[in-house]
Motif scaffolding. Structure first.
Motif, PDB file in Angstrom:
ATOM      1  N   ALA A  34       0.840  -1.209   0.000  1.00 51.68           N
ATOM      2  CA  ALA A  34       0.000   0.000   0.000  1.00 51.68           C
ATOM      3  C   ALA A  34       0.873   1.257   0.000  1.00 51.68           C
ATOM      4  O   ALA A  34       2.080   1.201   0.269  1.00 51.68           O
ATOM      5  CB  ALA A  34      -0.881   0.000   1.250  1.00 51.68           C
ATOM      6  N   PHE A  35       0.253   2.355  -0.260  1.00 49.36           N
ATOM      7  CA  PHE A  35       0.877   3.686  -0.216  1.00 49.36           C
ATOM      8  C   PHE A  35       0.678   4.274   1.165  1.00 49.36           C
ATOM      9  O   PHE A  35      -0.442   4.195   1.683  1.00 49.36           O
ATOM     10  CB  PHE A  35       0.192   4.587  -1.255  1.00 49.36           C
ATOM     11  CG  PHE A  35       0.493   6.046  -1.095  1.00 49.36           C
ATOM     12  CD1 PHE A  35       1.615   6.600  -1.671  1.00 49.36           C
ATOM     13  CD2 PHE A  35      -0.348   6.871  -0.353  1.00 49.36           C
ATOM     14  CE1 PHE A  35       1.898   7.952  -1.525  1.00 49.36           C
ATOM     15  CE2 PHE A  35      -0.075   8.217  -0.195  1.00 49.36           C
ATOM     16  CZ  PHE A  35       1.057   8.759  -0.787  1.00 49.36           C
ATOM     17  N   LEU A 101      -2.535  -4.639  -1.868  1.00 52.26           N
ATOM     18  CA  LEU A 101      -3.456  -3.928  -0.989  1.00 52.26           C
ATOM     19  C   LEU A 101      -3.482  -2.461  -1.405  1.00 52.26           C
ATOM     20  O   LEU A 101      -2.427  -1.814  -1.515  1.00 52.26           O
ATOM     21  CB  LEU A 101      -3.014  -4.087   0.466  1.00 52.26           C
ATOM     22  CG  LEU A 101      -4.051  -3.658   1.506  1.00 52.26           C
ATOM     23  CD1 LEU A 101      -4.083  -4.607   2.712  1.00 52.26           C
ATOM     24  CD2 LEU A 101      -3.844  -2.226   1.977  1.00 52.26           C
ATOM     25  N   SER A 102      -4.668  -1.978  -1.693  1.00 52.48           N
ATOM     26  CA  SER A 102      -4.899  -0.584  -2.057  1.00 52.48           C
ATOM     27  C   SER A 102      -4.060  -0.168  -3.263  1.00 52.48           C
ATOM     28  O   SER A 102      -4.314  -0.658  -4.361  1.00 52.48           O
ATOM     29  CB  SER A 102      -4.677   0.324  -0.851  1.00 52.48           C
ATOM     30  OG  SER A 102      -5.372   1.529  -1.067  1.00 52.48           O
ATOM     31  N   MET A 103      -2.998   0.656  -3.100  1.00 52.98           N
ATOM     32  CA  MET A 103      -2.175   1.005  -4.258  1.00 52.98           C
ATOM     33  C   MET A 103      -1.635  -0.256  -4.931  1.00 52.98           C
ATOM     34  O   MET A 103      -1.516  -0.317  -6.161  1.00 52.98           O
ATOM     35  CB  MET A 103      -1.012   1.919  -3.843  1.00 52.98           C
ATOM     36  CG  MET A 103      -0.107   2.289  -5.007  1.00 52.98           C
ATOM     37  SD  MET A 103       1.263   3.373  -4.547  1.00 52.98           S
ATOM     38  CE  MET A 103       2.381   2.220  -3.722  1.00 52.98           C
ATOM     39  N   TYR A 106      -4.082  -1.272  -7.323  1.00 48.47           N
ATOM     40  CA  TYR A 106      -4.075  -0.445  -8.550  1.00 48.47           C
ATOM     41  C   TYR A 106      -2.980  -0.940  -9.501  1.00 48.47           C
ATOM     42  O   TYR A 106      -3.166  -0.954 -10.722  1.00 48.47           O
ATOM     43  CB  TYR A 106      -3.805   1.036  -8.249  1.00 48.47           C
ATOM     44  CG  TYR A 106      -4.650   1.715  -7.194  1.00 48.47           C
ATOM     45  CD1 TYR A 106      -5.886   1.207  -6.807  1.00 48.47           C
ATOM     46  CD2 TYR A 106      -4.211   2.894  -6.588  1.00 48.47           C
ATOM     47  CE1 TYR A 106      -6.649   1.857  -5.834  1.00 48.47           C
ATOM     48  CE2 TYR A 106      -4.966   3.552  -5.635  1.00 48.47           C
ATOM     49  CZ  TYR A 106      -6.172   3.023  -5.244  1.00 48.47           C
ATOM     50  OH  TYR A 106      -6.915   3.671  -4.286  1.00 48.47           O
ATOM     51  N   ARG A 140      -5.021  14.780  -3.351  1.00 53.85           N
ATOM     52  CA  ARG A 140      -3.658  14.272  -3.594  1.00 53.85           C
ATOM     53  C   ARG A 140      -2.711  15.442  -3.885  1.00 53.85           C
ATOM     54  O   ARG A 140      -1.561  15.433  -3.442  1.00 53.85           O
ATOM     55  CB  ARG A 140      -3.659  13.298  -4.772  1.00 53.85           C
ATOM     56  CG  ARG A 140      -4.419  12.001  -4.487  1.00 53.85           C
ATOM     57  CD  ARG A 140      -3.872  10.884  -5.338  1.00 53.85           C
ATOM     58  NE  ARG A 140      -4.793   9.750  -5.427  1.00 53.85           N
ATOM     59  CZ  ARG A 140      -4.853   8.749  -4.567  1.00 53.85           C
ATOM     60  NH1 ARG A 140      -4.084   8.752  -3.493  1.00 53.85           N
ATOM     61  NH2 ARG A 140      -5.696   7.736  -4.760  1.00 53.85           N
ATOM     62  N   MET A 159      -2.631  10.444   6.610  1.00 53.79           N
ATOM     63  CA  MET A 159      -3.116   9.088   6.328  1.00 53.79           C
ATOM     64  C   MET A 159      -3.517   8.310   7.582  1.00 53.79           C
ATOM     65  O   MET A 159      -4.473   7.538   7.553  1.00 53.79           O
ATOM     66  CB  MET A 159      -2.024   8.260   5.630  1.00 53.79           C
ATOM     67  CG  MET A 159      -1.515   8.789   4.318  1.00 53.79           C
ATOM     68  SD  MET A 159      -2.638   8.532   2.948  1.00 53.79           S
ATOM     69  CE  MET A 159      -2.875   6.777   2.907  1.00 53.79           C
ATOM     70  N   MET A 198      -0.962   7.688  -8.915  1.00 54.52           N
ATOM     71  CA  MET A 198      -2.320   7.271  -8.523  1.00 54.52           C
ATOM     72  C   MET A 198      -3.369   8.243  -9.049  1.00 54.52           C
ATOM     73  O   MET A 198      -4.444   7.833  -9.477  1.00 54.52           O
ATOM     74  CB  MET A 198      -2.421   7.139  -7.002  1.00 54.52           C
ATOM     75  CG  MET A 198      -1.653   5.936  -6.458  1.00 54.52           C
ATOM     76  SD  MET A 198      -2.049   5.548  -4.743  1.00 54.52           S
ATOM     77  CE  MET A 198      -1.315   6.914  -3.879  1.00 54.52           C
ATOM     78  N   LEU A 225     -11.443   3.949   3.460  1.00 53.40           N
ATOM     79  CA  LEU A 225     -10.816   4.467   2.235  1.00 53.40           C
ATOM     80  C   LEU A 225     -11.305   3.719   0.996  1.00 53.40           C
ATOM     81  O   LEU A 225     -11.550   4.319  -0.045  1.00 53.40           O
ATOM     82  CB  LEU A 225      -9.285   4.333   2.332  1.00 53.40           C
ATOM     83  CG  LEU A 225      -8.571   5.354   3.210  1.00 53.40           C
ATOM     84  CD1 LEU A 225      -7.086   5.026   3.304  1.00 53.40           C
ATOM     85  CD2 LEU A 225      -8.751   6.757   2.649  1.00 53.40           C
ATOM     86  N   HIS A 251      -8.507  -0.259   6.869  1.00 52.80           N
ATOM     87  CA  HIS A 251      -7.900  -0.323   5.530  1.00 52.80           C
ATOM     88  C   HIS A 251      -6.716  -1.301   5.494  1.00 52.80           C
ATOM     89  O   HIS A 251      -6.496  -1.962   4.488  1.00 52.80           O
ATOM     90  CB  HIS A 251      -7.443   1.091   5.158  1.00 52.80           C
ATOM     91  CG  HIS A 251      -6.985   1.248   3.749  1.00 52.80           C
ATOM     92  ND1 HIS A 251      -7.785   0.957   2.655  1.00 52.80           N
ATOM     93  CD2 HIS A 251      -5.793   1.692   3.225  1.00 52.80           C
ATOM     94  CE1 HIS A 251      -7.120   1.224   1.533  1.00 52.80           C
ATOM     95  NE2 HIS A 251      -5.905   1.660   1.855  1.00 52.80           N
TER      96      HIS A 251
HETATM   97  C1  MLT Z   1      -3.151   2.961  -0.130  1.00 56.76           C
HETATM   98  O1  MLT Z   1      -3.412   2.426   0.962  1.00 56.76           O
HETATM   99  O2  MLT Z   1      -2.384   2.430  -0.940  1.00 56.76           O
HETATM  100  C2  MLT Z   1      -3.777   4.280  -0.435  1.00 56.76           C
HETATM  101  O3  MLT Z   1      -4.793   4.544   0.476  1.00 56.76           O
HETATM  102  C3  MLT Z   1      -4.286   4.310  -1.827  1.00 56.76           C
HETATM  103  C4  MLT Z   1      -4.917   5.604  -2.207  1.00 56.76           C
HETATM  104  O4  MLT Z   1      -4.546   6.638  -1.629  1.00 56.76           O
HETATM  105  O5  MLT Z   1      -5.765   5.615  -3.100  1.00 56.76           O
END
Ligand code: MLT
Length: 281
Positions: A34-35, A101-103, A106, A140, A159, A198, A225, A251
């Motif tokens: 994750a980010f 997970l999350s990022m 993506y 962002r 965060m 992102m 999130l 999250h």
């Molecule tokens: C993450 O956990 O990677 C972030 O919340 C992703 C996001 O900011 O969209």
């Protein structure tokens, strides 16, 4: 995250240094972090790899063992995905179960666009297929400005309250602190680049119906999130997918409830691939 028992490996390929954790042996699975954390967030999973599986957890470019990034920096999530493919190539792995997970999710969608033939299955944890809203992009950009001005601490402040279930925030100061330290130690330049990647990511919702891979979707019941409703929508679109909602997690479901997360991953590994021959590696 404690880096107690596990040690990173590293490999240089195409002039790029890749760092990763590598535990277990057997069918390959890659989990992307994750980010703005790094691959050490998968410590509870790396310490309990399902039997017959090899778990690889790479650092996203500029994070963890790859910080500071000597460049060139990523210009999109596709560059992060290309690094994953470089790692698989360097390790001689043709196909792997890939997830994040999350990022990390993506980036998994980016891989699904770029190189679907390299994927043997998907793990989509606390993530979403959609692009950012205009409001999300604005948020962002504000965070980029704050990190440029104040450093990674600005990312931790913004965060942390959003990453955990209420009970985790209330009663697990140790874990919250560990995550805070991890974010604070991230390279501000990498944070700014990741935010850019992102905020420009495309909408992957249209991909979901074409997925024909064993797919596990996991989400913390209190994930604010990427809320469970988004995971439920993915489950409806991805044929044959399984959704596990993790009680007592926000999250960061893999860190907040590692036993529940690992049980879901272990069931997926044992059941979804039972009928198949081995995943080539
Ligand atoms: C993450 O956990 O990677 C972030 O919340 C992703 C996001 O900011 O969209």
């Amino acid at each position: 995250m404690r880096g107690v028992r596990l040690s990173r490996k590293e490999i240089t390929t195409d002039g790029r240094r890749l760092t990763y954790f590598d535990e277990g042996s057997g069918r390959p699975m890659v989990l992307l972090h994750a980010f703005p954390l790094d691959a050490s967030m998968w410590e509870p999973q790396l310490a309990a790899v399902p039997p017959g599986w090899r778990l690889l957890a790479p650092d996203v470019r500029g994070f963890g063992g790859t910080a500071p990034d000597p460049g060139p920096p990523a210009s999109s999530l596709d560059d992060y995905a290309a690094d994953v493919l470089r790692l698989l190539d360097a390790l001689g792995i043709d196909r792997a179960v890939v997830g994040g997970l999350s990022m990390g999710g993506y980036i998994t969608f980016a891989l699904l666009r770029r190189a679907p033939a390299r994927l043997a299955g998907l793990v989509l944890a606390d993530t979403r297929p959609g692009a950012d809203t205009a409001e999300g992009r604005e948020g962002r950009r504000k965070l980029q400005a704050a990190v440029a001005h104040e450093g990674a601490g600005a990312a931790a402040r913004s965060m942390l309250p959003k990453l955990f279930a209420s009970e985790t925030l209330r009663a697990r100061a140790g874990l919250v602190d560990e995550v805070r330290r991890s974010i604070e130690s991230a390279d501000p330049a990498a944070i700014i680049v990741a935010l850019d990647c992102m905020l420009h990511r495309p909408d992957s919702t249209g991909l979901l119906r074409s997925i024909r891979l064993p797919t596990l979707i996991i989400v913390g019941a209190e994930d604010g999130l990427t809320p469970p409703a988004e995971s439920e929508a993915m489950r409806e679109e991805i044929a044959g997918s399984t959704l596990v909602v993790v009680a007592g997690a926000g999250h960061l479901s893999n860190l907040e409830q590692p036993d529940r997360f690992n049980a879901a991953l272990g069931r997926f590994c044992a059941e979804a691939f039972r009928a198949e021959g081995s995943v080539r590696s």
